[in-house]
Design a protein around this motif. Structure first.
Motif, PDB file in Angstrom:
ATOM      1  N   VAL A 150     -19.481  10.966 -10.207  1.00  0.00           N
ATOM      2  CA  VAL A 150     -19.769   9.801 -11.054  1.00  0.00           C
ATOM      3  C   VAL A 150     -20.369  10.243 -12.379  1.00  0.00           C
ATOM      4  N   LEU A 151     -21.270  11.199 -12.344  1.00  0.00           N
ATOM      5  CA  LEU A 151     -21.870  11.701 -13.580  1.00  0.00           C
ATOM      6  C   LEU A 151     -20.813  12.331 -14.476  1.00  0.00           C
ATOM      7  N   ALA A 152     -19.941  13.136 -13.907  1.00  0.00           N
ATOM      8  CA  ALA A 152     -18.907  13.782 -14.712  1.00  0.00           C
ATOM      9  C   ALA A 152     -17.989  12.760 -15.362  1.00  0.00           C
ATOM     10  N   ARG A 153     -17.623  11.726 -14.623  1.00  0.00           N
ATOM     11  CA  ARG A 153     -16.759  10.680 -15.174  1.00  0.00           C
ATOM     12  C   ARG A 153     -17.452   9.957 -16.328  1.00  0.00           C
ATOM     13  N   ALA A 154     -18.735   9.639 -16.159  1.00  0.00           N
ATOM     14  CA  ALA A 154     -19.470   8.951 -17.218  1.00  0.00           C
ATOM     15  C   ALA A 154     -19.568   9.829 -18.466  1.00  0.00           C
ATOM     16  N   LEU A 155     -19.813  11.115 -18.275  1.00  0.00           N
ATOM     17  CA  LEU A 155     -19.902  12.019 -19.425  1.00  0.00           C
ATOM     18  C   LEU A 155     -18.565  12.140 -20.145  1.00  0.00           C
ATOM     19  N   ARG A 156     -17.486  12.157 -19.393  1.00  0.00           N
ATOM     20  CA  ARG A 156     -16.160  12.217 -20.035  1.00  0.00           C
ATOM     21  C   ARG A 156     -15.890  10.950 -20.837  1.00  0.00           C
ATOM     22  N   LEU A 157     -16.306   9.800 -20.307  1.00  0.00           N
ATOM     23  CA  LEU A 157     -16.141   8.559 -21.048  1.00  0.00           C
ATOM     24  C   LEU A 157     -16.972   8.560 -22.332  1.00  0.00           C
ATOM     25  N   MET A 158     -18.011   9.396 -22.369  1.00  0.00           N
ATOM     26  CA  MET A 158     -18.829   9.536 -23.571  1.00  0.00           C
ATOM     27  C   MET A 158     -18.264  10.602 -24.509  1.00  0.00           C
ATOM     28  N   GLY A 159     -17.107  11.150 -24.144  1.00  0.00           N
ATOM     29  CA  GLY A 159     -16.440  12.106 -25.007  1.00  0.00           C
ATOM     30  C   GLY A 159     -16.796  13.559 -24.759  1.00  0.00           C
TER      31      GLY A 159
END
Length: 326
Positions: free
Chosen positions: A289-298
């Motif tokens: 979940v953290l990795a996905r959120a960070l990717r959504l932040m670019g």
């Protein structure tokens, strides 16, 4: 079996959305639900999943604010000692040695700690610890750095040391104020954390806002001093084999702290921030979940892939994964 109806007058609550799913051999065998928020650099909400305004116990994600409170109380901590005051340490030897030094420097001993005796948090450290014939200890408990700093602040101010975990204690009232100021909202409830310390409930949006406050605070403020110490010495905040350490080491300027029951908060140097909680408390869902959120932040650095990679094994071989689905 038909589920029992909700008690009269109480409306059933909708289930939080699925943040991650468990896939084994191509079959989805489970789900992890929760809520998440991402803040833009200006502090506005950029992404909200579930109900990030609902209060949660941030658990150890509150530790930077507890560390800021001991600084406000006049305790002069810096470097590794201040990072350890905000830590959920792994119980590695360098963690335990520094906790003992901090106690000794304040004229305290391990007997003064109110932490419950425990094994090292890191499984590899715990295995080696037990193999060496050692037993559960107050210093080994992952919150011992925070407690050592709290006790030192009490010793400095002449405050009661035996009752330093009482919510009405001067130090804990100070922690309460720091949390509310940083989060920009009132504490919704006060509970007791696993280490025995008071625990303040706030919303995930408030938690993300509080982490943004840590990295953007004035350089000499207690909050910024804590953030800078954590980022300079992340191995003291977590350990050598922990995602918080990896992230702060490999993403310059990032501040990261997990909490029990699957809470995570991160702030970036430019003021962007995120916070989430997995509803069932499953820590295994944190990384994806953290990795996905960070990717959504670019962000697409190698450390993001490392944190998000969580294979499921069958017979010792990879047969599936836990993957984010938002």
């Amino acid at each position: 079996m038909t589920p029992s109806p909700a008690p009269s007058g109480i409306a059933p609550q909708p289930a939080p959305p699925v943040l991650a799913e468990v896939v084994r051999s191509g079959f989805v065998e489970g789900h992890h639900r929760g809520s998440l928020v991402v803040l833009a650099a200006d502090g506005s909400v950029e992404l909200a999943v579930g109900d990030p305004e609902a209060p949660v116990f941030p658990r150890s994600s509150n530790k930077p604010f507890q560390a800021a409170a001991v600084l406000r109380a006049g305790l002069d901590l810096s470097g590794e000692r201040l990072a350890l005051a905000a830590a959920s340490h792994s119980g590695e030897e360098f963690h335990l040695a520094l906790v003992r030094r901090m106690l000794d420097e304040a004229g305290l001993t391990a007997d003064d700690l109110r932490t419950p005796p425990d094994l090292p948090l890191d499984p590899a450290e715990a295995e080696a610890y037990v193999a060496a014939g050692r037993v559960r200890d107050k210093v080994t408990m992952n919150c011992s750095g925070k407690h050592a700093a709290m006790l030192a602040a009490c010793a400095l101010n002449g405050w009661d040391r035996a009752g330093y975990l009482d919510p009405a204690h001067p130090l804990q009232r100070l922690v309460h104020s720091v949390v509310e100021e940083a989060a920009g909202e009132q504490v919704a409830a006060v509970g007791t954390d696993g280490c025995g310390a008071p625990l303040m409930a706030i919303g995930l949006t408030g938690l993300a806002r509080a982490y943004r406050h840590l990295v953007l605070a004035a350089p000499d403020s207690p909050e910024r001093r804590v953030a800078d110490a954590m980022r300079a010495h992340p191995e003291y905040v977590a350990g050598t084999r922990r995602p918080d350490t990896w992230l702060m080491r490999e993403l310059p300027g990032s501040l990261s702290k997990m909490g029990a029951e699957a809470v995570q908060a991160v702030a970036l140097a430019d003021g962007r921030a995120l916070a989430f909680k997995i509803d069932d408390g499953a820590g295994r869902a944190l990384g994806p979940v953290l990795a996905r959120a960070l990717r959504l932040m670019g962000l697409d650095a190698p450390v993001v892939e490392r944190i998000g990679h969580l294979p499921l094994l069958g017979g010792g071989a990879k047969v599936g994964e836990i993957r984010a689905v938002f």
